[in-house]
Design a protein around this motif. Structure first.
Motif, PDB file in Angstrom:
ATOM      1  N   ARG A 194      38.450  46.459  41.720  1.00  0.00           N
ATOM      2  CA  ARG A 194      38.152  45.403  42.695  1.00  0.00           C
ATOM      3  C   ARG A 194      37.701  44.140  41.957  1.00  0.00           C
ATOM      4  NH1 ARG A 194      34.269  42.747  45.099  1.00  0.00           N
ATOM      5  NH2 ARG A 194      32.617  43.769  43.953  1.00  0.00           N
ATOM      6  N   ILE A 195      36.808  44.303  40.997  1.00  0.00           N
ATOM      7  CA  ILE A 195      36.344  43.154  40.221  1.00  0.00           C
ATOM      8  C   ILE A 195      37.496  42.577  39.407  1.00  0.00           C
ATOM      9  CG2 ILE A 195      34.837  42.471  38.314  1.00  0.00           C
ATOM     10  CD1 ILE A 195      32.759  44.431  39.520  1.00  0.00           C
ATOM     11  N   GLY A 196      38.334  43.423  38.880  1.00  0.00           N
ATOM     12  CA  GLY A 196      39.499  42.957  38.123  1.00  0.00           C
ATOM     13  C   GLY A 196      40.419  42.086  38.941  1.00  0.00           C
ATOM     14  N   ARG A 197      40.621  42.457  40.207  1.00  0.00           N
ATOM     15  CA  ARG A 197      41.456  41.629  41.086  1.00  0.00           C
ATOM     16  C   ARG A 197      40.811  40.275  41.332  1.00  0.00           C
ATOM     17  NH1 ARG A 197      42.264  46.667  43.476  1.00  0.00           N
ATOM     18  NH2 ARG A 197      40.668  46.288  45.043  1.00  0.00           N
ATOM     19  N   LEU A 198      39.497  40.241  41.437  1.00  0.00           N
ATOM     20  CA  LEU A 198      38.790  38.976  41.682  1.00  0.00           C
ATOM     21  C   LEU A 198      38.752  38.089  40.441  1.00  0.00           C
ATOM     22  CD1 LEU A 198      35.713  40.252  43.738  1.00  0.00           C
ATOM     23  CD2 LEU A 198      37.691  38.993  44.600  1.00  0.00           C
ATOM     24  N   THR A 199      38.574  38.683  39.283  1.00  0.00           N
ATOM     25  CA  THR A 199      38.370  37.912  38.048  1.00  0.00           C
ATOM     26  C   THR A 199      39.599  37.872  37.151  1.00  0.00           C
ATOM     27  OG1 THR A 199      37.558  39.836  36.845  1.00  0.00           O
ATOM     28  CG2 THR A 199      35.915  38.502  38.032  1.00  0.00           C
ATOM     29  N   HIS A 200      40.664  38.561  37.547  1.00  0.00           N
ATOM     30  CA  HIS A 200      41.876  38.668  36.736  1.00  0.00           C
ATOM     31  C   HIS A 200      41.583  39.363  35.412  1.00  0.00           C
ATOM     32  CE1 HIS A 200      43.694  36.134  39.714  1.00  0.00           C
ATOM     33  NE2 HIS A 200      42.726  35.247  39.535  1.00  0.00           N
ATOM     34  N   SER A 201      40.626  40.260  35.427  1.00  0.00           N
ATOM     35  CA  SER A 201      40.257  41.022  34.244  1.00  0.00           C
ATOM     36  C   SER A 201      39.830  42.410  34.703  1.00  0.00           C
ATOM     37  CB  SER A 201      39.088  40.362  33.521  1.00  0.00           C
ATOM     38  OG  SER A 201      38.622  41.212  32.495  1.00  0.00           O
ATOM     39  N   VAL A 202      40.109  43.411  33.902  1.00  0.00           N
ATOM     40  CA  VAL A 202      39.666  44.757  34.256  1.00  0.00           C
ATOM     41  C   VAL A 202      38.327  45.085  33.605  1.00  0.00           C
ATOM     42  CG1 VAL A 202      41.955  45.678  34.725  1.00  0.00           C
ATOM     43  CG2 VAL A 202      41.056  45.789  32.408  1.00  0.00           C
ATOM     44  N   VAL A 203      37.770  44.128  32.869  1.00  0.00           N
ATOM     45  CA  VAL A 203      36.483  44.329  32.223  1.00  0.00           C
ATOM     46  C   VAL A 203      35.444  43.467  32.934  1.00  0.00           C
ATOM     47  CG1 VAL A 203      35.203  44.119  30.067  1.00  0.00           C
ATOM     48  CG2 VAL A 203      37.612  44.740  30.016  1.00  0.00           C
ATOM     49  N   THR A 204      34.380  44.092  33.376  1.00  0.00           N
ATOM     50  CA  THR A 204      33.313  43.342  34.030  1.00  0.00           C
ATOM     51  C   THR A 204      32.423  42.707  32.960  1.00  0.00           C
ATOM     52  OG1 THR A 204      31.749  45.165  34.065  1.00  0.00           O
ATOM     53  CG2 THR A 204      33.287  45.001  35.935  1.00  0.00           C
ATOM     54  N   PRO A 205      31.685  41.646  33.302  1.00  0.00           N
ATOM     55  CA  PRO A 205      30.762  41.066  32.317  1.00  0.00           C
ATOM     56  C   PRO A 205      29.763  42.093  31.785  1.00  0.00           C
ATOM     57  CG  PRO A 205      31.055  39.555  34.140  1.00  0.00           C
ATOM     58  CD  PRO A 205      31.752  40.836  34.523  1.00  0.00           C
ATOM     59  N   GLY A 206      29.294  42.993  32.642  1.00  0.00           N
ATOM     60  CA  GLY A 206      28.363  44.027  32.200  1.00  0.00           C
ATOM     61  C   GLY A 206      28.997  44.984  31.209  1.00  0.00           C
TER      62      GLY A 206
END
Length: 99
Positions: A15-27
């Motif tokens: 879900r975060i990957g779709r929002l940020t265009h990345s599969v890695v979260t900042p955390g």
């Protein structure tokens, strides 16, 4: 494996990957690299025509959240001193490494 078959943390990562265009979260990136990630504030000013001198199209300031109000006051004084008018957008951004 469908999205409903995924463990919750994997589903959240996608879900975060779709929002940020990345599969890695900042955390996750902070955990992997050992570097602290920080949320910063980006103030974007879209300037209109007019003023004492021709304004640039936009000005962008990126700062720590606790400094955002002071930066906004300083920018307001700058705009006023030049006779410029602007619309301002404020958003949280991933700031990368803490300095």
């Amino acid at each position: 494996m469908g999205e409903t078959d995924m463990p919750p943390f994997v589903r959240e990562s996608y879900r975060i990957g779709r929002l940020t265009h990345s599969v890695v979260t900042p955390g996750e990136l902070a955990d992997w690299t050992g570097r602290e990630r920080r949320q910063l504030v980006r103030l974007t000013y879209r300037l209109g025509p007019g003023g004492l001198v021709p304004p640039p199209v936009s000005l962008v300031a990126v700062c720590e959240p606790e400094d955002a109000d002071g930066v906004a006051r300083t920018m307001s004084r700058l705009l006023e001193s030049r006779g410029w008018t602007a619309r301002v957008g404020r958003e949280a951004v991933d700031g990368g490494e803490a300095t």
